[in-house]
Structure formats: C-alpha cells, structure tokens
Design a protein around this motif. Structure first.
Motif, mmCIF file in Angstrom:
data_model
loop_
_atom_site.group_PDB
_atom_site.id
_atom_site.type_symbol
_atom_site.label_atom_id
_atom_site.label_comp_id
_atom_site.label_asym_id
_atom_site.label_seq_id
_atom_site.Cartn_x
_atom_site.Cartn_y
_atom_site.Cartn_z
ATOM 1 N N PRO A 86 -10.108 -11.594 -9.439
ATOM 2 C CA PRO A 86 -10.302 -12.468 -10.621
ATOM 3 C C PRO A 86 -11.706 -12.811 -10.489
ATOM 4 N N PRO A 87 -12.392 -13.466 -11.464
ATOM 5 C CA PRO A 87 -13.585 -14.023 -11.322
ATOM 6 C C PRO A 87 -14.129 -15.371 -10.469
ATOM 7 N N PRO A 88 -14.887 -15.584 -9.938
ATOM 8 C CA PRO A 88 -15.205 -16.803 -9.117
ATOM 9 C C PRO A 88 -14.890 -18.061 -9.978
ATOM 10 N N GLN A 89 -14.469 -18.978 -9.467
ATOM 11 C CA GLN A 89 -14.123 -20.287 -10.217
ATOM 12 C C GLN A 89 -15.424 -20.684 -10.923
ATOM 13 N N ASP A 90 -15.265 -21.324 -12.042
ATOM 14 C CA ASP A 90 -16.459 -22.015 -12.978
ATOM 15 C C ASP A 90 -16.811 -23.218 -12.413
ATOM 16 N N TRP A 91 -18.213 -23.649 -12.709
ATOM 17 C CA TRP A 91 -18.511 -24.778 -12.451
ATOM 18 C C TRP A 91 -18.496 -25.739 -13.615
ATOM 19 N N ALA A 92 -18.564 -26.998 -13.372
ATOM 20 C CA ALA A 92 -18.947 -28.100 -14.304
ATOM 21 C C ALA A 92 -20.188 -28.458 -14.614
ATOM 22 N N MET B 267 -29.229 -21.121 -20.509
ATOM 23 C CA MET B 267 -28.002 -21.152 -21.299
ATOM 24 C C MET B 267 -28.200 -20.030 -22.376
ATOM 25 N N LEU B 268 -27.204 -19.161 -22.386
ATOM 26 C CA LEU B 268 -27.031 -18.079 -23.249
ATOM 27 C C LEU B 268 -26.233 -18.200 -24.834
ATOM 28 N N ASP B 269 -26.941 -18.040 -25.660
ATOM 29 C CA ASP B 269 -26.327 -18.429 -27.073
ATOM 30 C C ASP B 269 -26.186 -17.026 -27.556
ATOM 31 N N GLN B 270 -24.688 -16.604 -27.768
ATOM 32 C CA GLN B 270 -24.125 -15.353 -28.115
ATOM 33 C C GLN B 270 -25.011 -14.132 -27.419
ATOM 34 N N VAL B 271 -25.463 -14.095 -26.356
ATOM 35 C CA VAL B 271 -26.044 -12.655 -25.716
ATOM 36 C C VAL B 271 -24.623 -12.011 -25.033
ATOM 37 N N THR B 272 -24.385 -11.000 -25.727
ATOM 38 C CA THR B 272 -22.957 -10.564 -25.578
ATOM 39 C C THR B 272 -22.909 -9.132 -24.794
ATOM 40 N N ASP B 273 -24.327 -8.452 -24.866
ATOM 41 C CA ASP B 273 -24.209 -7.260 -23.891
ATOM 42 C C ASP B 273 -24.275 -7.195 -22.471
ATOM 43 N N PRO B 274 -23.037 -6.601 -21.686
ATOM 44 C CA PRO B 274 -22.930 -6.936 -20.265
ATOM 45 C C PRO B 274 -24.217 -6.772 -19.535
ATOM 46 N N GLN B 275 -24.797 -5.457 -19.832
ATOM 47 C CA GLN B 275 -25.878 -5.075 -19.040
ATOM 48 C C GLN B 275 -27.152 -6.172 -19.135
ATOM 49 N N MET C 185 -26.392 -21.219 -14.848
ATOM 50 C CA MET C 185 -26.217 -20.494 -16.140
ATOM 51 C C MET C 185 -24.894 -20.908 -16.724
ATOM 52 N N ILE C 186 -25.059 -21.190 -18.024
ATOM 53 C CA ILE C 186 -23.873 -21.634 -19.061
ATOM 54 C C ILE C 186 -24.011 -20.775 -20.247
ATOM 55 N N LEU C 187 -22.768 -20.589 -20.187
ATOM 56 C CA LEU C 187 -22.131 -19.583 -21.153
ATOM 57 C C LEU C 187 -21.135 -19.925 -22.011
ATOM 58 N N GLN C 188 -20.949 -19.503 -23.070
ATOM 59 C CA GLN C 188 -20.115 -20.018 -24.100
ATOM 60 C C GLN C 188 -18.650 -19.368 -23.796
ATOM 61 N N ASP C 189 -17.363 -20.019 -23.936
ATOM 62 C CA ASP C 189 -16.241 -19.244 -23.657
ATOM 63 C C ASP C 189 -15.965 -18.100 -24.435
ATOM 64 N N ARG C 190 -16.241 -18.084 -25.531
ATOM 65 C CA ARG C 190 -15.988 -16.943 -26.531
ATOM 66 C C ARG C 190 -17.130 -16.121 -26.766
ATOM 67 N N VAL D 83 -25.230 -17.264 -8.632
ATOM 68 C CA VAL D 83 -25.860 -17.955 -9.334
ATOM 69 C C VAL D 83 -24.472 -18.711 -9.910
ATOM 70 N N PRO D 84 -24.470 -20.139 -9.933
ATOM 71 C CA PRO D 84 -23.349 -20.845 -10.502
ATOM 72 C C PRO D 84 -23.158 -20.732 -12.009
ATOM 73 N N VAL D 85 -21.985 -20.524 -12.358
ATOM 74 C CA VAL D 85 -22.006 -20.168 -13.859
ATOM 75 C C VAL D 85 -20.915 -21.281 -14.633
ATOM 76 N N ALA D 86 -21.366 -21.767 -15.648
ATOM 77 C CA ALA D 86 -20.290 -22.869 -16.168
ATOM 78 C C ALA D 86 -20.017 -22.273 -17.647
ATOM 79 N N ARG D 87 -18.891 -22.370 -18.180
ATOM 80 C CA ARG D 87 -18.431 -21.954 -19.455
ATOM 81 C C ARG D 87 -17.980 -23.216 -20.144
ATOM 82 N N VAL D 88 -18.523 -23.368 -21.398
ATOM 83 C CA VAL D 88 -18.253 -24.369 -22.271
ATOM 84 C C VAL D 88 -17.800 -23.875 -23.578
ATOM 85 N N VAL D 89 -17.149 -24.894 -24.197
ATOM 86 C CA VAL D 89 -16.512 -24.308 -25.791
ATOM 87 C C VAL D 89 -17.572 -24.454 -26.588
#
Length: 264
Positions: free
Chosen positions: A101-107, A121-129, A146-151, A171-177
């Motif tokens: 499973p992926p590493p735990q998200d950060w807050a 912060m990435l706004d709808q950057v969806t390409d995995p590469q 880095m901050i990513l959107q959940d969807r 790199v610590p990654v946080a996911r937000v709604v």
C-alpha cells in the motif's frame, strides 16, 4: 508454419524448446506494485509504509536487499521473467518489484511555515510520468512536501513511482478534498501561495522573496482553475526569452523549484 504440437505447446505456456513460457496473466495487474531499484529501496526504508506484502527479486537483488535492510519475510527470489509477469507490459523492473500500500499521507498541519520552505501543489496534473518527475525534482531541490487533490490524481505507485526514482518515499505528500480551502488553511498558517500562470505580469524570480511559499502548478492544457488561482496570493510566470510558448509541467516545476531554492 508452426506444427500442431508447437501450437499446443504455446497454448500450454511452453516454448518450442520445451521450457515454461511466461505469458502475462489474463486478469488485470495490481496498481500497488513498485518496481526499479531506487523506488523499492526508498519504499523499504520508509517508516511510514506498512511492511510489504510481497517482494520479487532476482538472487542478486535479494542479496542487496538483505544486506541493506535485513531479512525480509515477504521476499521471494524469482527469475526476471517471473517479475515481469506481475507487472504492466514493458515495465523496466531492474530485477526487483515490491507490492505494498502507499505510504501514509501527511496533514497540512505537518508542514512548518519556516523561512525558505517550499511546498508544491498540483491542480489536476494527472499524467503519472509528470507527477513522478515533479516529485523527483521536489526531492532534488529540497521541497518540504507536495499537496495533491484526492480526486483526479494518479496513485503513488507503478509508472509514477518509477519516474520518481524513490521520491515517492522521500517527499511528504498530503491529499486534500478541496485545493482552494487547503490554500486558505496554509495561508492562515503563514504560507504564501504563488500560482504559476503564463499570463502573469511578473516573473517567478521577482515574486519569490524567501517567505514560506506554496508553488501552485496547473495542468498543461487548462492551467490553474479559476478558483484555485483566486486563492493564490500572487501569480507569476516563467520568462521564456527564446519565445517558445510553454514548458511541460514537470519542466516548469523544476524551473520554479530551482528559483525557490536560491537563497534570498
């Protein structure tokens, strides 16, 4: 033309010399795999990950893993073809793959707004590469996270993790709604949000001042969405004296991170 016995051997998964073939399973490949030495090494060294479910490694890679991390209960020594079977077509696994499973998200509250600190912060950057390459640049230039959107965001595994070369676990990654609300929260905590936009009047080097900064990157096609841009403190562009219209988002992120990492 193949004989009937050769055709039968092929259906049974054997080649013409009588050895077992390595046909890809008919079912889909799990997206929880990481492959490539740097990605697997970083995952095994990350305390925020659960123990791996399975590690497939050639004999040489297995020795490297045990020398570096000790005996691994999930480790299975396997031929290179067996590893390739478990992964998507064309995956360059370098003799090792790990299912986890992926590493735990950060807050957001985990990111301290100290002078010189930079978040992406990435706004709808969806390409995995692209996301993987941006993570790699973030690690190289010492970004705080880095901050990513959940969807609309790819999983931090597979081709993304291979492109990141271990940065998924560095790199610590946080996911937000909601990115706009996240920017409000970060601003309250002392961060300054700078959105990258080609139409901005000032260049990114002019805008950055050493304050704790969130660099907000939009997708290549659409750029920053309106509401996200409105929640930035300032917009900035990357000057391109060569006259070319735009940069790939991962290249733009690397340029912005370089500028942000310079002492001010």
């Amino acid at each position: 033309m193949a004989s009937s016995s050769e055709r039968n051997d092929a259906r049974r998964g054997r080649n013409r010399h009588g050895h077992a073939g390595f046909r890809r399973p008919a079912h889909g490949v799990s997206d929880d795999w990481l492959w490539g030495w740097h990605a697997v090494e970083a995952a095994l060294g990350n305390p925020r990950r659960e123990p791996p479910q399975l590690i497939l490694a050639t004999a040489e890679r297995a020795r490297q893993i045990e020398a570096r991390f000790g005996r691994q209960a999930a480790l299975e020594v396997a031929e290179s073809q067996r590893i390739a079977q478990a992964l998507p077509q064309g995956a360059v696994h370098q003799g090792v793959a790990l299912k986890s499973p992926p590493p735990q998200d950060w807050a957001l509250a985990d990111f301290a707004a100290t002078r010189g600190a930079v978040l992406l912060m990435l706004d709808q950057v969806t390409d995995p590469q692209n996301v993987g390459a941006i993570l790699r640049s973030a690690a190289a230039f010492g970004a705080a996270g880095m901050i990513l959107q959940d969807r609309h965001t790819p999983k931090l595994s597979g081709a993304l993790a291979k492109a990141a070369a271990g940065a998924v676990d560095a790199v610590p990654v946080a996911r937000v709604v909601n990115l706009s609300r996240a920017l409000d929260e970060l601003t309250t905590a002392g961060w300054r949000a700078v959105g990258l936009a080609g139409e901005a009047e000032r260049g990114v080097a002019e805008v950055l001042d050493g304050a704790p900064t969130v660099l907000v990157m939009g997708s290549e096609g659409e750029g920053l969405r309106r509401l996200v841009a409105e929640h930035c403190d300032e917009l900035a562009r990357i000057p391109m004296p060569g006259g070319f219209e735009s940069l790939n988002v991962s290249a733009a992120a690397a340029v912005a991170l370089y500028e942000a990492s310079r002492p001010r």
